[in-house]
Design a protein around this motif. Structure first.
Motif, PDB file in Angstrom:
ATOM      1  N   CYS A 300       9.155 -19.491  63.205  1.00  0.00           N
ATOM      2  CA  CYS A 300      10.386 -20.065  63.089  1.00  0.00           C
ATOM      3  C   CYS A 300      10.375 -21.555  62.960  1.00  0.00           C
ATOM      4  CB  CYS A 300      11.202 -19.591  63.864  1.00  0.00           C
ATOM      5  SG  CYS A 300      11.412 -17.810  64.316  1.00  0.00           S
ATOM      6  N   PHE A 304      11.628 -23.690  59.904  1.00  0.00           N
ATOM      7  CA  PHE A 304      12.714 -25.219  60.239  1.00  0.00           C
ATOM      8  C   PHE A 304      12.209 -26.358  59.426  1.00  0.00           C
ATOM      9  CE2 PHE A 304      12.151 -28.840  63.055  1.00  0.00           C
ATOM     10  CZ  PHE A 304      13.492 -29.654  62.790  1.00  0.00           C
ATOM     11  N   PHE A 307      12.988 -26.170  55.570  1.00  0.00           N
ATOM     12  CA  PHE A 307      14.405 -26.236  55.037  1.00  0.00           C
ATOM     13  C   PHE A 307      14.764 -27.626  55.377  1.00  0.00           C
ATOM     14  CE2 PHE A 307      14.224 -21.684  54.990  1.00  0.00           C
ATOM     15  CZ  PHE A 307      14.427 -21.357  53.877  1.00  0.00           C
ATOM     16  N   SER A 374      23.074 -32.736  60.106  1.00  0.00           N
ATOM     17  CA  SER A 374      23.552 -31.980  59.141  1.00  0.00           C
ATOM     18  C   SER A 374      24.979 -32.484  58.731  1.00  0.00           C
ATOM     19  CB  SER A 374      23.406 -30.333  59.535  1.00  0.00           C
ATOM     20  OG  SER A 374      22.252 -29.809  59.725  1.00  0.00           O
ATOM     21  N   SER A 460      23.369 -30.144  48.987  1.00  0.00           N
ATOM     22  CA  SER A 460      22.192 -29.514  48.876  1.00  0.00           C
ATOM     23  C   SER A 460      21.270 -29.547  49.882  1.00  0.00           C
ATOM     24  CB  SER A 460      21.323 -29.477  47.601  1.00  0.00           C
ATOM     25  OG  SER A 460      20.939 -30.724  47.330  1.00  0.00           O
ATOM     26  N   ALA A 463      22.809 -28.463  53.221  1.00  0.00           N
ATOM     27  CA  ALA A 463      22.757 -26.849  53.110  1.00  0.00           C
ATOM     28  C   ALA A 463      21.029 -26.362  53.508  1.00  0.00           C
ATOM     29  CB  ALA A 463      22.778 -26.103  51.879  1.00  0.00           C
ATOM     30  N   GLY A 464      20.001 -27.155  53.254  1.00  0.00           N
ATOM     31  CA  GLY A 464      18.813 -26.945  53.510  1.00  0.00           C
ATOM     32  C   GLY A 464      18.889 -27.214  55.162  1.00  0.00           C
ATOM     33  N   VAL A 466      21.032 -26.977  57.372  1.00  0.00           N
ATOM     34  CA  VAL A 466      21.865 -25.935  58.192  1.00  0.00           C
ATOM     35  C   VAL A 466      20.755 -24.894  58.348  1.00  0.00           C
ATOM     36  CG1 VAL A 466      23.615 -24.565  58.127  1.00  0.00           C
ATOM     37  CG2 VAL A 466      24.171 -27.039  57.739  1.00  0.00           C
ATOM     38  N   LEU A 467      20.090 -24.517  57.272  1.00  0.00           N
ATOM     39  CA  LEU A 467      19.084 -23.515  57.339  1.00  0.00           C
ATOM     40  C   LEU A 467      18.126 -23.594  58.579  1.00  0.00           C
ATOM     41  CD1 LEU A 467      18.941 -22.024  53.770  1.00  0.00           C
ATOM     42  CD2 LEU A 467      19.712 -21.039  55.713  1.00  0.00           C
ATOM     43  N   GLY A 468      17.721 -25.006  58.250  1.00  0.00           N
ATOM     44  CA  GLY A 468      16.596 -25.295  59.348  1.00  0.00           C
ATOM     45  C   GLY A 468      17.027 -25.144  60.974  1.00  0.00           C
ATOM     46  N   VAL A 470      19.155 -23.057  62.058  1.00  0.00           N
ATOM     47  CA  VAL A 470      19.110 -21.777  62.308  1.00  0.00           C
ATOM     48  C   VAL A 470      17.800 -21.271  62.836  1.00  0.00           C
ATOM     49  CG1 VAL A 470      19.648 -19.374  61.485  1.00  0.00           C
ATOM     50  CG2 VAL A 470      21.159 -21.117  60.647  1.00  0.00           C
ATOM     51  N   PHE A 471      16.702 -21.727  62.026  1.00  0.00           N
ATOM     52  CA  PHE A 471      15.509 -21.122  62.414  1.00  0.00           C
ATOM     53  C   PHE A 471      15.121 -21.958  63.662  1.00  0.00           C
ATOM     54  CE2 PHE A 471      15.192 -19.818  57.895  1.00  0.00           C
ATOM     55  CZ  PHE A 471      14.702 -18.750  58.090  1.00  0.00           C
TER      56      PHE A 471
END
Length: 523
Positions: A300, A304, A307, A374, A460, A463-464, A466-468, A470-471
């Protein structure tokens, strides 16, 4: 008896031996070396933009082709991270960093005589890129070994060398170009980077050796104590009543961390075992431990980093084009970039100070910083004038400093992999980051060309990030929560697994014998 000696053995001589992690000592010298290495690696890379116009004019190339020089360099630097881990474990951090400094300097010096942009791809992109990898990662790894309680603060402060370099090298190189030209200026930069070899020579290996504790004479060994207890209760330790052969070596006694080697010779009843003085063969050190890839928390954390890296590049690459598109002059645009670099210094120091507090769950502090970072990326497209961009850049620089200066040292925390596996984990982690480092700028460039708007690049990257986030939020649960419980259930359902004996097994066996004896007497 002697306590177990935990040592980090390195092939280089003149290692520093401590009874515990020093949190200082020679570590301060290593921290200073890391400050200089940061300045001469990432500081030079971020300041390389001052050569862009000169290279386009000399080679008659477009901006995109010239920008591939740094893209290839960054990709090689991160992609070959496992190689630096293997070489550091084999030859030691000192020799690897010194070799990296020679490669960086060689690539830059040869590039000053380049006749085409392809020559730059090879010299700076590949040769110097490999040198950057061999210089940076081993330095931050050995710095983490010298500090424990102050690790976050010291690493964050030492990493500000990159920010000070960006703030000072760009105007200095610009002034030097006006005097001697870009080729001799690039040659001077290459010779300056020879200082990395000097910093590498300061990276003494460290050995953590616990103090020896002498055994107290009146205290009997654990095995002898159990022998005497069973003689009094007329119960044999190897009793066949239980149906299990019981071993009373220290490995089965609670509180013992390491068992003594078991002798092959049979022991007489009541005999005190004699310690074998022969040294057992030492296990071979793994050059690269891929067992971290089976750790859910590390997986995980690696996603992180993958992204989040997408959001590290856009502001520094596109802040000036964005400001020019809004009608802001070149001078004021440069001030915006300088404000970002200064704010990053304060962000790194602040993050180190906060993470140095006890008790604190550092992974959660990192998560808060990533979320705020972010927000900063989403805020850029809404700025429409100079002070709006200045505010966004300063805020972004501060939050970037809190994340950029701590995300690699956090691998040493128990929530991720721990200090023992940090060397291998850092190599794999940076290797995974390399794909985002190579793909991030082209993806942002394609979006800008398609939409004809620089704001899409910031969206863009946001968005990356935010995904980071989450992980990153899943790292701690995967370490102690649902994933860990599922792993224990899988291990428990393994066919043929030998059940563990309870710690008080012998006491239970002796108590059972006593109760049965009393029951027969009562009958």
């Amino acid at each position: 008896s002697k306590m177990t000696v935990k040592a980090v053995k390195m092939p280089c001589t003149s290692a520093n031996v401590y009874t515990k992690v020093p949190d200082g000592g020679w570590g301060w010298t290593v921290a200073f070396a890391f400050f200089i290495v940061e300045a001469l690696t990432y500081g030079i890379l971020k300041s390389f933009g001052v050569f862009f116009n000169d290279l386009m004019e000399s080679f008659d190339e477009t901006n995109s082709r010239i920008s591939w020089i740094i893209s290839i360099c960054v990709f090689v630097q991160t992609f070959t991270a496992p190689l630096s881990t293997v070489l550091s474990n084999r030859f030691g951090h000192r020799l690897v960093v010194m070799a990296g400094g020679l490669l960086i300097s060689t690539g830059m010096v040869i590039a000053s005589f380049a006749r085409s942009v392809v020559d730059m791809y090879v010299t700076i992109g590949i040769i110097s890129g490999l040198g950057y990898c061999l210089s940076f990662l081993p330095t931050v790894t050995i710095l983490s070994q010298y500090f424990d309680k102050r690790r976050s603060l010291v690493t964050a402060v030492a990493s500000t060398g990159e920010c000070f370099a960006v703030f000072s090298f760009a105007p200095a190189i610009t002034a030097l170009k006006e005097q001697i030209g870009w080729r001799y200026s690039l040659l001077s930069v290459g010779l300056l980077q020879l200082g990395i070899t000097v910093c590498g020579s300061l990276l003494r290996p460290i050995i953590i050796k616990e103090q020896e504790v002498k055994a107290q004479p009146p205290e009997e060994s654990t095995e002898t104590k159990y022998m005497l207890e069973n003689e009094q209760t007329c119960t044999s330790i190897e009793s066949i009543d239980s149906g299990v052969e019981i071993t009373t070596s220290p490995s089965n006694v609670p509180g013992k961390t390491k068992a003594e080697p078991k002798s092959e010779e049979p022991k007489q009843h009541g005999q005190i075992p004699v310690e074998n003085n022969s040294t057992p063969p030492e296990p071979k050190t793994k050059l690269l431990d891929f067992s971290v890839m089976r750790d859910y928390s590390f997986i995980c954390y690696a996603f992180f980093g993958l992204f989040a890296t997408l959001g590290f590049f856009a502001p520094s690459l596109y802040i000036i084009p964005l400001s020019l598109s809004l009608g802001i002059g070149k001078d004021h645009s440069a001030y915006i970039l300088s404000a970002m670099a200064i704010a990053e210094v304060f962000g790194r120091i602040f993050a180190g100070w906060v993470l140095n507090k006890k008790p604190i769950r550092k992974i959660y502090i990192e998560l808060i910083c990533v979320i705020l970072l972010s927000v900063a990326l989403f805020a850029f497209p809404f700025a429409s004038e100079f002070w709006g961009l200045m505010t966004c850049s300063s805020y972004f620089g501060f939050m970037l400093g809190t994340v950029a200066g701590t995300h690699i040292p956090l691998l040493a925390e128990d929530d991720v992999v721990g200090i023992e596996k940090m060397s291998s984990a850092a190599g794999v982690y940076v290797f995974i980051q390399s794909f985002a480092g190579l793909a991030g700028p082209p993806i942002a460039g394609v979006l800008v060309d398609t939409t004809k708007n620089y704001s899409s690049a910031f969206y863009s990257c946001a968005a990356g990030m935010v995904l980071g986030a989450v992980f990153l939020a899943l790292v701690r649960p995967c370490k102690t929560g649902l994933c860990h419980q599922q792993q224990q259930q899988a291990e428990g359902s393994t066919v043929g697994a030998t059940p563990e004996l309870p710690e008080d097994f012998i006491d239970m066996d002796i108590g059972k014998a006593e109760n049965s004896g009393k029951g027969s007497d009562s009958v």
